[in-house]
Design a protein around this motif. Structure first.
Motif, PDB file in Angstrom:
ATOM      1  N   GLY A   1       0.854  -1.393  -0.008  1.00  0.00           N
ATOM      2  CA  GLY A   1      -0.093  -0.080   0.019  1.00  0.00           C
ATOM      3  C   GLY A   1       1.046   1.173   0.149  1.00  0.00           C
TER       4      GLY A   1
ATOM      5  N   GLY B   1      -0.391   3.498  -3.773  1.00  0.00           N
ATOM      6  CA  GLY B   1      -1.070   2.203  -3.082  1.00  0.00           C
ATOM      7  C   GLY B   1      -0.186   0.843  -3.784  1.00  0.00           C
TER       8      GLY B   1
ATOM      9  N   GLY C   1       1.637   3.554   3.908  1.00  0.00           N
ATOM     10  CA  GLY C   1       2.084   2.251   3.512  1.00  0.00           C
ATOM     11  C   GLY C   1       3.080   1.826   4.333  1.00  0.00           C
TER      12      GLY C   1
END
Length: 244
Positions: free
Chosen positions: A21, A34, A71
């Motif tokens: 991500g 992402g 992320g």
């Protein structure tokens, strides 16, 4: 070096690189959107994509040179950015800009980095020979051609015998002999069980040197496929389908 060895031997996982991500924005402009990427220990992944696809941004993030916006990024069991020092200890990085000290000799540049990484200075002569610069060891880097500087940046990247190599357009400036040297080095690193991620615009070289092709488009991995499942024509078609 014992400290580096302990870092490399950190938490076991089949994947030496785990990205989940990953988002990276510059101001309001998203570059990575992402992105997910895994690299198995001993695997070479060729990362392909058009200019502006986010390849260098991803490589800088993996190299702990740029902080992710969101992320997770884990390398060798260590998480970025919190454990960046441990991550950097197991990385060798080559970019399109050599980032060398031009007022120092080749030998002096490597001696500086050997101390930084805690690598034995006996490694200096070994890596200079490996990249074909033994005879220029005591020459000032400012007198080197662009290709010779790239050779020295490759020597710096392997000086501390890293577990992971990140190669961002590493053939920049290299002549035919220099490119052949790097081809051999990449194959040898793969044979030794090192993990590599390389970016390139050379589709055929990427196919023959890597275990897997990953195509980056619009900030995500659009395709990921075993290199040996593709011939030259199939890779060209796959690239055009996912990039152009």
């Amino acid at each position: 070096n014992g400290w580096i060895a302990s870092v490399i031997a950190s938490p076991a996982s089949p994947n030496v690189i785990e990205v989940r991500g990953l988002i990276k924005t510059f101001g309001l402009r998203p570059v990575l959107r992402g992105l997910d990427l895994s690299v198995v220990r001993g695997e070479c992944v060729a990362l392909l994509g058009a200019n502006g696809a986010g390849k260098t941004t991803l490589m800088r993030t993996l190299a702990a040179l740029s902080r992710p916006t969101a992320g997770t990024v884990t390398i060798g069991g260590w998480r970025l950015p919190d454990e960046a020092a441990a991550v950097r200890a197991q990385l060798g990085v080559v970019g399109h800009v050599p980032l060398l000290y031009t007022d120092l000799t080749a030998e002096e540049n490597l001696r500086f980095f050997a101390r930084l990484y805690g690598a034995a200075e006996s490694r200096i002569a070994i890596v200079l020979a490996r990249v074909g610069l033994s005879k220029r060891a005591r020459d000032r880097v400012g007198t080197f051609s662009r290709g010779m500087q790239q050779r020295l940046s490759i020597a710096r990247a392997i000086l501390h015998d890293p577990a992971v190599l990140l190669l961002d357009e590493p053939y920049t400036g290299l002549d035919v002999d220099g490119a052949a040297m790097l081809d051999t080095l990449i194959r040898d690193m793969r044979s030794d069980g090192r993990s590599l991620v390389m970016t390139s615009h050379d589709l055929e070289r990427s196919r023959t040197l890597s275990d897997r092709i990953a195509i980056l488009n619009r900030g995500v991995i659009a395709q990921s496929i075993a290199s040996d499942s593709l011939d030259s024509a199939a890779l060209a078609t796959l690239y055009k389908t996912n990039v152009l």
